[in-house]
Design a protein around this motif. Sequence first.
Motif, PDB file in Angstrom:
ATOM      1  N   ARG A   1       8.639 -32.022  -8.762  1.00 47.06           N
ATOM      2  CA  ARG A   1       9.882 -31.920  -8.001  1.00 47.06           C
ATOM      3  C   ARG A   1      11.030 -31.350  -8.829  1.00 47.06           C
ATOM      4  NH1 ARG A   1       9.224 -34.486  -3.173  1.00 47.06           N
ATOM      5  NH2 ARG A   1       7.246 -35.624  -3.064  1.00 47.06           N
TER       6      ARG A   1
ATOM      7  N   CYS B   1      -0.098 -38.339  -7.102  1.00 44.70           N
ATOM      8  CA  CYS B   1       0.411 -37.418  -6.065  1.00 44.70           C
ATOM      9  C   CYS B   1       0.289 -38.006  -4.668  1.00 44.70           C
ATOM     10  CB  CYS B   1      -0.305 -36.081  -6.151  1.00 44.70           C
ATOM     11  SG  CYS B   1      -0.204 -35.278  -7.765  1.00 44.70           S
TER      12      CYS B   1
ATOM     13  N   ASN C   1       2.995 -39.152  -2.940  1.00 40.41           N
ATOM     14  CA  ASN C   1       4.257 -38.999  -2.227  1.00 40.41           C
ATOM     15  C   ASN C   1       4.148 -37.799  -1.280  1.00 40.41           C
ATOM     16  OD1 ASN C   1       6.867 -38.901  -1.344  1.00 40.41           O
ATOM     17  ND2 ASN C   1       7.803 -38.839  -3.384  1.00 40.41           N
ATOM     18  N   ASP C   2       4.206 -38.063   0.035  1.00 37.37           N
ATOM     19  CA  ASP C   2       4.059 -36.976   1.000  1.00 37.37           C
ATOM     20  C   ASP C   2       5.400 -36.350   1.404  1.00 37.37           C
ATOM     21  OD1 ASP C   2       5.104 -39.008   2.507  1.00 37.37           O
ATOM     22  OD2 ASP C   2       3.392 -39.196   3.866  1.00 37.37           O
ATOM     23  N   LYS C   3       6.476 -36.769   0.738  1.00 40.72           N
ATOM     24  CA  LYS C   3       7.769 -36.155   0.997  1.00 40.72           C
ATOM     25  C   LYS C   3       7.745 -34.709   0.519  1.00 40.72           C
ATOM     26  CE  LYS C   3      12.710 -36.660  -0.061  1.00 40.72           C
ATOM     27  NZ  LYS C   3      13.723 -37.439  -0.823  1.00 40.72           N
ATOM     28  N   PRO C   4       8.181 -33.747   1.335  1.00 44.27           N
ATOM     29  CA  PRO C   4       8.124 -32.329   0.949  1.00 44.27           C
ATOM     30  C   PRO C   4       8.876 -32.053  -0.355  1.00 44.27           C
ATOM     31  CG  PRO C   4       8.642 -32.543   3.282  1.00 44.27           C
ATOM     32  CD  PRO C   4       8.730 -33.931   2.705  1.00 44.27           C
ATOM     33  N   VAL C   5       8.311 -31.159  -1.150  1.00 46.76           N
ATOM     34  CA  VAL C   5       8.942 -30.751  -2.401  1.00 46.76           C
ATOM     35  C   VAL C   5       9.754 -29.487  -2.116  1.00 46.76           C
ATOM     36  CG1 VAL C   5       8.578 -30.131  -4.813  1.00 46.76           C
ATOM     37  CG2 VAL C   5       6.965 -31.679  -3.667  1.00 46.76           C
ATOM     38  N   LYS C   6      11.067 -29.587  -2.213  1.00 47.24           N
ATOM     39  CA  LYS C   6      11.936 -28.466  -1.832  1.00 47.24           C
ATOM     40  C   LYS C   6      11.803 -27.276  -2.779  1.00 47.24           C
ATOM     41  CE  LYS C   6      15.430 -31.304   0.494  1.00 47.24           C
ATOM     42  NZ  LYS C   6      16.866 -31.705   0.516  1.00 47.24           N
ATOM     43  N   HIS C   7      11.838 -27.555  -4.063  1.00 44.46           N
ATOM     44  CA  HIS C   7      11.774 -26.465  -5.047  1.00 44.46           C
ATOM     45  C   HIS C   7      10.716 -26.819  -6.095  1.00 44.46           C
ATOM     46  CE1 HIS C   7      15.397 -24.840  -3.252  1.00 44.46           C
ATOM     47  NE2 HIS C   7      15.982 -26.016  -3.392  1.00 44.46           N
ATOM     48  N   PRO C   8       9.442 -26.667  -5.743  1.00 44.41           N
ATOM     49  CA  PRO C   8       8.375 -27.092  -6.657  1.00 44.41           C
ATOM     50  C   PRO C   8       8.278 -26.225  -7.907  1.00 44.41           C
ATOM     51  CG  PRO C   8       7.461 -25.867  -4.811  1.00 44.41           C
ATOM     52  CD  PRO C   8       8.918 -26.069  -4.506  1.00 44.41           C
TER      53      PRO C   8
END
Length: 237
Positions: A122, A104, A106-113
């Motif tokens: 993701r 974990c 990856n600090d890219k935001p998860v749009k629809h977790p």
Amino acid sequence: MYQNYHALKLASLKSKLEQIPKIYIGKDQIYVLFEGKKSRFTASSPNGKKWYQVSIKRNEIKVEYDKLRKEWVRKYKMDPPDIYLPIIGQERMNTAYYDSKEPCKNDKPVKHPTYYNDIAFRSKNEQMTAMVLDEMGIEYKYETELKISDFLSIHPDFMIHSREADRCVYMEVFGAPDDPEYKEQIKNRLKPYITAGLRLGVDVVMIYAPTSHSFDVEDLRRQIDLILESITPVFIE
């Protein structure tokens, strides 16, 4: 489970059993037999309680070993081969490399977790893949960091690991549409691995799970079994 990985799994479980003393549970006593020496402990004593827990763990391993051995004999009509452990893997994609990686990252935001085991996946396909890996008893880490250069890092969907084979591989989960644009996206996702000197189909593998609505668990298991077989040394010709 394919033949070589099946044999390796049996060898690993047998090795674990050989390293744990045989334990006999009496009414008030616990007997421990190891290397010809027999020890006795009161069941309610600290040592007795400790060995009781060890006996539970040993029994779990024995049950799994007996089940896999029965499947082996039924399928191949012979005893499993003797395999010397540990298996020495490659210098890079080995157990030490796997253990060095943090999940974990990856600090890219998860749009629809979609959540499973306190991890925000993701996509539903990735979450369902994680569930199948857990069901199969396979170690994995989600979105570890792979540095390609000083300026570029990627985060593979999964890193899966066989401790018995001293091997790990990166695993990317793809849908399987006929959309040419999506196929181009797949190529772009794989290019950084080549830049990093990793081999497609060997160090990096792809699995296909079309959509969460048509997710085929049995097909995914077969794909994962093939991956495990591919990273297992050949014991049986």
